[in-house]
Scaffold this motif. Structure first.
Motif, short mmCIF file in Angstrom:
data_model
loop_
_atom_site.label_atom_id
_atom_site.label_comp_id
_atom_site.label_asym_id
_atom_site.label_seq_id
_atom_site.Cartn_x
_atom_site.Cartn_y
_atom_site.Cartn_z
N PRO A 12 45.74 21.05 61.11
CA PRO A 12 46.87 20.25 60.63
C PRO A 12 46.48 18.79 60.45
N TYR A 13 47.09 18.18 59.46
CA TYR A 13 46.85 16.75 59.23
C TYR A 13 47.45 15.93 60.39
N ASP A 14 46.85 14.76 60.65
CA ASP A 14 47.43 13.82 61.60
C ASP A 14 47.21 12.40 61.07
N ASP A 15 47.50 11.41 61.90
CA ASP A 15 47.40 10.01 61.45
C ASP A 15 46.10 9.36 61.89
N LYS A 16 45.12 10.16 62.32
CA LYS A 16 43.86 9.59 62.79
C LYS A 16 42.69 10.23 62.04
N VAL A 17 41.97 11.17 62.72
CA VAL A 17 40.75 11.73 62.12
C VAL A 17 41.04 12.71 61.00
N ARG A 18 42.28 13.18 60.88
CA ARG A 18 42.58 14.17 59.85
C ARG A 18 43.71 13.67 58.93
N ARG A 19 43.62 12.40 58.58
CA ARG A 19 44.61 11.85 57.64
C ARG A 19 44.37 12.46 56.25
N PRO A 20 45.42 12.83 55.54
CA PRO A 20 45.23 13.44 54.21
C PRO A 20 44.77 12.39 53.20
N ARG A 21 43.72 12.70 52.45
CA ARG A 21 43.18 11.78 51.43
C ARG A 21 43.00 12.56 50.13
N SER A 54 35.13 7.54 41.85
CA SER A 54 34.70 6.23 42.34
C SER A 54 33.63 6.40 43.41
N PRO A 55 32.58 5.54 43.38
CA PRO A 55 31.56 5.62 44.44
C PRO A 55 32.15 5.23 45.80
N VAL A 56 31.86 6.00 46.83
CA VAL A 56 32.37 5.73 48.17
C VAL A 56 31.22 5.76 49.15
N ALA A 57 31.32 4.91 50.19
CA ALA A 57 30.31 4.88 51.25
C ALA A 57 30.80 5.56 52.51
N ARG A 58 32.13 5.68 52.66
CA ARG A 58 32.69 6.30 53.85
C ARG A 58 34.03 6.94 53.47
N ALA A 59 34.51 7.77 54.35
CA ALA A 59 35.73 8.52 54.04
C ALA A 59 36.93 7.60 53.86
N ASP A 60 36.96 6.47 54.58
CA ASP A 60 38.11 5.56 54.49
C ASP A 60 38.24 4.93 53.12
N ASP A 61 37.18 5.01 52.26
CA ASP A 61 37.26 4.46 50.91
C ASP A 61 38.07 5.35 49.98
N VAL A 62 38.32 6.60 50.37
CA VAL A 62 39.10 7.52 49.55
C VAL A 62 40.59 7.26 49.82
N PRO A 63 41.42 7.14 48.77
CA PRO A 63 42.85 6.79 48.96
C PRO A 63 43.59 7.83 49.81
N VAL A 64 44.52 7.34 50.64
CA VAL A 64 45.39 8.21 51.43
C VAL A 64 46.44 8.85 50.51
N ASN A 65 46.72 10.11 50.73
CA ASN A 65 47.77 10.81 49.99
C ASN A 65 49.09 10.51 50.68
N TYR A 66 49.77 9.47 50.22
CA TYR A 66 50.99 9.04 50.89
C TYR A 66 52.13 10.04 50.71
N THR A 67 52.06 10.84 49.65
CA THR A 67 53.09 11.85 49.45
C THR A 67 53.04 12.88 50.58
N VAL A 68 51.84 13.33 50.93
CA VAL A 68 51.69 14.28 52.04
C VAL A 68 52.11 13.64 53.35
N VAL A 69 51.70 12.37 53.55
CA VAL A 69 52.09 11.67 54.77
C VAL A 69 53.61 11.60 54.89
N SER A 70 54.27 11.32 53.76
CA SER A 70 55.73 11.23 53.76
C SER A 70 56.36 12.58 54.09
#
Length: 477
Positions: A12-21, A54-70
């Motif tokens: 399951p997604y969470d707000d830390k290591v498994r944030r949806p992106r 887009s080139p990314v160096a780490r996972a945090d560079d990928v946008p969060v899916n705010y719709t899933v978070v909502s």
């Protein structure tokens, strides 16, 4: 619900290591799975195998899916109130990062474009004088003047457009900060992403404009014309330098103007005990920037004046110094500082800027940012020995002196104070913003101009990339 679980690890997604992106292809996965994919090579979608746009160096560079978070917050499995507030703050911070990055790029280009416009104006003035003096070069100079005028008009238009985009970005950032719900933040962040392409296009056009070769060509033509003018003005130049006195600043300005006319530099020379040192002089508007003294002779064909005569023009009741900041291989501008007192630490700061006692801050780096993004954010520099913060002895004969408590405000420059074992006597600090609950016991000066350069340096990934490429005394004429 499938939208609550990562379709790779099925956790399951969470707000830390498994944030949806969300990848550029539209598929969504958790932060942990994206990080694993990046560790193995290029980031691609496990389902459609499309490489992320887009080139990314780490996972945090990928946008969060705010719709899933909502959706997660609206389900029975939503987080508790405390965790929801923490997530809201985190999402607001992340939403702000995009706008902040755009603002930094926008401000950087605006600063450089403004300086570019000023240099274009100065170069135009030089060529206008040459056209009047040498009629044989008038066609070539007038053609170049027309090109520089056209370029200046493009710079004006680009600056105007950039200022409008900056205003829009600031308004967008204010809207994000004012948001009180996750949906408001999501909507604002979505609007910001739509503006991103427009801002990037403007930055690209500004970058292309800054690559213009018009100044390079202008200097080449200036040198050709200056060679013909050398014989005409050489005699009067020498006469002006010979008549220079400590009480006649207008003669200094005359020397600088004539040197600029013939394409020559001006240096102040100091000779003591057979040791010769020189200091470069640059005339900008109503100020002369007298660089720190350096060992050796001045450049060939430079015009020279006695250092003591120029030094005598310093108003001891209102002393100003400058620090020239550079990063990315480019000079970004000068920070002008007005000294507040004549305490020993202030005099040491002056001597390390002027180089009169030997060492100077020239060609050293800023080495630390404290309280980044917080009240009292400050930047440290001044290690003329090791250039990493571990060195910086006091100049001989300059003791600590009495303390003088002053509240911390933006632009305050302070020196070393006893009790801080991590600092050295030559270190100095510049505060980027106010901190009314804090105070400094060893104030040195106050930044009068160039504060935006210090703040921009503090935002760099590594502040040690910022060099004090030059420093010295400011003479007002």
């Amino acid at each position: 619900m499938a939208s609550q679980d990562c379709q790779v690890c099925l956790e399951p997604y969470d707000d830390k290591v498994r944030r949806p992106r969300c990848l550029s292809c539209g598929h969504t996965f958790c932060t942990s799975c994206i990080a694993d994919t990046i560790a193995r090579g290029p980031l691609y979608c496990p389902f459609c195998r499309v490489i992320h746009a887009s080139p990314v160096a780490r996972a945090d560079d990928v946008p969060v899916n705010y719709t899933v978070v909502s959706l997660l917050q609206d389900t029975p499995f939503s987080m508790g109130t405390e965790r929801s507030l923490a997530l809201l703050a985190e999402l607001k911070k992340e939403a702000n990062e995009l706008t902040t990055t755009q603002l930094v790029a926008c401000n950087c280009h605006l600063t450089r474009l403004t300086d570019f416009k000023k240099r274009l104006s100065e170069q135009r003035s030089v060529h206008q004088v040459q056209i009047q003096a040498l009629r044989t070069l008038i066609d070539r100079n007038e053609s170049l003047l027309h090109e520089m005028t056209s370029t200046a008009a493009q710079v004006d238009a680009t600056i105007t457009e950039g200022m409008e985009k900056r205003t829009t970005l600031e308004a967008a950032q204010a809207r994000v900060n004012a948001a009180s719900t996750l949906l408001e933040v999501t909507a604002a962040h979505h609007d910001d992403q739509e503006k991103d392409e427009s801002v990037q296009e403007w930055c690209e056009s500004a970058h292309q404009l800054l690559q213009s070769q018009v100044l390079v060509v202008a200097r080449e033509v200036e040198h050709v014309t200056s060679a013909a003018l050398q014989a005409v003005v050489g005699h009067s130049m020498s006469a002006a330098a010979a008549s220079l006195t400590p009480t006649n600043p207008k003669l200094v300005e005359e020397v600088m103007n004539k040197a600029q006319l013939v394409g020559s530099g001006v240096c102040a020379i100091l000779e003591t005990d057979g040791r010769r040192r020189c200091a470069k002089m640059v005339h900008v508007e109503n100020r002369i920037y007298l660089s720190s003294l350096k060992e050796g002779d001045p450049p060939i064909y430079s015009h020279t004046v006695p250092y003591r005569d120029v030094r005598g023009l310093v108003d001891e009741t209102c002393v100003r110094i400058f620090l020239e900041l550079s990063w990315g291989g480019q000079v970004q501008g000068r920070v002008c500082i007005k000294l507040l007192n004549t305490a020993p630490r202030t005099r040491q700061f002056f001597f390390l800027c002027s180089g009169e006692r030997g060492p100077s801050y020239a060609n050293t780096n800023l080495f630390e940012v404290e309280s980044r993004g917080q009240p009292g954010e400050r930047v440290w520099g001044g290690d003329y020995e090791n250039n990493d913060g571990s060195g910086g002895s006091a100049l001989p004969g300059l003791i600590m002196g009495d303390l003088n408590v002053q509240t911390v405000t933006a632009g305050l420059v302070a020196g070393y104070c006893y009790g801080d074992e991590h600092r050295k006597p030559s270190h100095f600090v510049i505060y980027n913003n106010d901190c009314p609950v804090a105070y400094e016991e060893c104030p040195i000066g106050k930044v009068e101009s160039g504060m935006e350069l210090v703040r921009a340096a503090a935002k760099l990934p590594n502040v040690q990339d910022t060099a004090i490429s030059d420093c010295g005394i400011v003479l007002c004429i």
